[in-house]
Scaffold this active site. Structure first.
Site, PDB file in Angstrom:
ATOM      1  N   ILE A 103      -5.831  10.476   6.312  1.00  5.21           N
ATOM      2  CA  ILE A 103      -5.811  10.156   4.876  1.00  5.21           C
ATOM      3  C   ILE A 103      -6.779  11.053   4.120  1.00  5.21           C
ATOM      4  O   ILE A 103      -6.452  11.621   3.069  1.00  5.21           O
ATOM      5  CB  ILE A 103      -6.126   8.648   4.641  1.00  5.21           C
ATOM      6  CG1 ILE A 103      -4.956   7.796   5.158  1.00  5.21           C
ATOM      7  CG2 ILE A 103      -6.382   8.356   3.169  1.00  5.21           C
ATOM      8  CD1 ILE A 103      -5.150   6.297   5.021  1.00  5.21           C
TER       9      ILE A 103
ATOM     10  N   VAL B 293     -23.411   9.961   7.829  1.00  2.29           N
ATOM     11  CA  VAL B 293     -24.034   9.728   6.520  1.00  2.29           C
ATOM     12  C   VAL B 293     -24.873   8.465   6.655  1.00  2.29           C
ATOM     13  O   VAL B 293     -24.351   7.410   7.012  1.00  2.29           O
ATOM     14  CB  VAL B 293     -22.954   9.550   5.421  1.00  2.29           C
ATOM     15  CG1 VAL B 293     -23.595   9.242   4.077  1.00  2.29           C
ATOM     16  CG2 VAL B 293     -22.083  10.796   5.333  1.00  2.29           C
TER      17      VAL B 293
ATOM     18  N   THR C 158       0.841  -1.198   0.000  1.00  2.25           N
ATOM     19  CA  THR C 158       0.000   0.000   0.000  1.00  2.25           C
ATOM     20  C   THR C 158       0.876   1.248   0.000  1.00  2.25           C
ATOM     21  O   THR C 158       0.657   2.189  -0.771  1.00  2.25           O
ATOM     22  CB  THR C 158      -0.881   0.005   1.274  1.00  2.25           C
ATOM     23  OG1 THR C 158      -1.636  -1.203   1.307  1.00  2.25           O
ATOM     24  CG2 THR C 158      -1.814   1.200   1.299  1.00  2.25           C
TER      25      THR C 158
ATOM     26  N   HIS D 248      20.074  28.897  14.687  1.00  3.07           N
ATOM     27  CA  HIS D 248      19.234  30.061  14.409  1.00  3.07           C
ATOM     28  C   HIS D 248      19.557  30.576  13.004  1.00  3.07           C
ATOM     29  O   HIS D 248      20.733  30.679  12.660  1.00  3.07           O
ATOM     30  CB  HIS D 248      19.513  31.162  15.421  1.00  3.07           C
ATOM     31  CG  HIS D 248      18.783  32.442  15.095  1.00  3.07           C
ATOM     32  ND1 HIS D 248      17.436  32.593  15.336  1.00  3.07           N
ATOM     33  CD2 HIS D 248      19.213  33.597  14.524  1.00  3.07           C
ATOM     34  CE1 HIS D 248      17.058  33.809  14.941  1.00  3.07           C
ATOM     35  NE2 HIS D 248      18.114  34.432  14.439  1.00  3.07           N
TER      36      HIS D 248
END
Ligand SMILES: Cc1cc2nc3c(=O)[nH]c(=O)nc-3n(C[C@H](O)[C@H](O)[C@H](O)COP(=O)(O)OP(=O)(O)OC[C@H]3O[C@@H](n4cnc5c(N)ncnc54)[C@H](O)[C@@H]3O)c2cc1C
Length: 457
Positions: free
Chosen positions: A180, A233, A41, A436
């Site tokens: 994601i 939903v 994946t 810095h």
């Protein structure tokens, strides 16, 4: 029957790293992958293509939104989505080819096909039967679909479909305000897509520190995303002209596409777990002990397939640890110091405990915060949004949590990783010299702030 010391099933960041480690330690290793390309994946449809698109769109957005202020004006700035996708594919193919090379270099034998456990020490792949004293399962995870809204990757998208859209949609609905979803939503939003998100919980990015989630809600809203939190939903349909979602609140949302980003579940289809007696938990994760051993002693499991955060580096660490354990080493993985990153802009990176977790655990803590607008380097780059938040345990001053919203948070978080892993105190970090001007100065200042000693705030 071909014989090996170790058979690894799956070639994602868990499997391929474990296979290489085992070969380096002198084991005879086979790695079986069902897809044509290695990398799982992460390399094919996850971390890498998403970050390639995030980078491309970040360039575009910087010039389009901030160029003028820098004195950079482009008469006609356009997006060539085809070229953007081509670049992404080139990066992916280069990296997956790299794993092929590493397998050859380390003499890992690769088999292409779907692996199925036959016995506790043998695996069938196509017509072939392979045998090994140890088997490592690293078959990863898959996106979860809603039962009433199956993925068609045209209108109803999983993350995989969203990584390869042929054109920039006018309006994208999103279900789930997790990492994601927000990364992919950001990709399209930067190119002009209107994004409307429905989230079940009362916050975005639920695993993050609550203060971080709150700040992110404001940042993404300012960027133009619309959220329906604490909403659900309950129905949806996709047609020729677009998608329509019905919310529990009775509202109806319409868009060109919907990205369903409600999470991922372990993938073990066709692996034959039941046949050999490998047990899973109610979420479908393979059960393991502290040594990654499943209920069958010769079979180990790692990565997204087992409990824990679904992260590529977690899978890789587990792959290496599992192999070292098989080789007889004693290994303890420092799970508390595994960082979690979201590559939106600003980036978000966290390691260790959230403030809520620390308080729930009954710890007395000190919290130090510094906004990036107090940091000169962030002013120079125009990245003043966000903050560094550090959590220290009062009794010991040990640094137990670091949370960053800001420029290059993904790179800066490793200071927190090392501090937590090595048990450093907040003042150890505060007293370390930080160059810095750098954004990392915010870490030093936030560490000082836990002791009310910040100079710039
Ligand atoms: C869009 C997206 C973005 C992401 N971004 C990040 C990120 O930025 N950072 C991060 O840390 N994580 C990220 N992740 C998560 C990350 O990709 C996973 O956590 C990681 O890939 C898990 O590794 P794994 O090795 O466990 O499994 P996977 O990478 O899923 O690999 C498993 C492999 O096993 C193979 N397989 C399955 N069954 C069989 C079988 N029976 N026989 C042979 N092969 C089989 C599969 O084909 C696959 O190639 C992202 C995920 C997605 C979807």
């Amino acid at each position: 029957m071909e014989k090996f010391d170790l058979i690894v099933i799956g070639s994602g960041p868990g499997g391929y790293v474990a296979a290489i480690r085992a070969a380096q330690r002198g084991l005879k290793v086979a790695c079986i992958e069902k897809e044509k390309t290695l990398g799982g994946t992460c390399l094919n449809v996850g971390c890498i293509p998403s970050k390639a698109l995030l980078h491309s769109t970040e360039y575009y957005h910087k010039v389009a939104a901030e160029g003028k202020e820098h004195g950079i004006e482009a008469k006609e700035l356009t997006i060539n989505l085809k070229q953007m996708m081509k670049r992404k594919e080139k990066i992916v193919s280069g990296l997956v080819g790299g794993i092929d090379f590493l397998f050859k270099k380390n003499k890992v034998t690769r088999f292409q096909g779907e692996a199925c456990l036959s016995t506790p020490t043998s695996v069938q792949v196509g017509e072939k039967m392979l045998e090994a004293s140890h088997i490592l399962l690293a078959t990863g995870s898959e996106p979860i679909a809603l039962p009433f809204l199956p993925f068609d990757e045209k209108r109803v998208l999983s993350s995989t479909g969203a990584l390869s859209l042929p054109k920039v949609p006018k309006k994208m609905l999103m279900i789930g305000a997790g990492v994601i979803g927000l990364e992919l939503g950001s990709v399209y939003q930067r190119m002009g897509t209107e994004i409307e998100v429905v989230e079940l919980l009362d916050r975005v990015t639920p695993p993050f520190d609550r203060e971080v989630s709150k700040a992110l809600y404001k940042i993404f809203t300012k960027q133009g995303m619309t959220f329906h939190l604490k909403n659900k939903v309950i129905a949806g349909k996709a047609g020729k002209d677009g998608v329509e979602l019905t919310l529990e609140s009775k509202e109806t949302l319409k868009g060109d596409v919907v990205l369903v980003a409600i999470g991922r579940r372990p993938y073990s289809k066709g692996l034959g777990l039941e046949k050999v007696g490998v047990q899973t938990d109610p979420q479908g994760r393979v059960k393991i002990d502290g040594s990654f051993r499943t209920s069958v002693p010769s079979i180990y499991a790692i990565g997204d397939l087992v409990d824990g955060p679904m992260l590529a580096h977690k899978a890789s660490e587990e792959g290496i640890a599992a192999v070292d354990l098989i080789c007889g080493d004693t290994v303890v993985l420092p799970y508390l110091s595994i960082p979690n990153v979201m590559y939106t802009w600003p980036e978000v990176a966290c390691v260790g405990m959230t403030e809520e977790e620390a308080r729930e655990a009954g710890l007395e803590i000190r919290v130090g915060k510094i906004p990036f607008k107090a940091i000169p380097r962030a002013r120079c780059s125009g990245d003043e949004e966000g903050m560094v938040k550090i959590i220290g345990e009062k009794a010991t001053d040990r640094l137990i949590g670091m949370h960053i919203i800001g420029p290059n948070a993904s790179e800066m978080i490793h200071e927190g990783v090392i501090a937590i892993q090595e048990g450093l105190t907040v003042l150890d970090v505060a007293h370390a010299s930080h160059a810095h001007p750098t954004c990392a100065e915010a870490i030093k200042e936030a560490a000082l702030a836990t002791h009310n000693q910040a100079i710039h705030a």
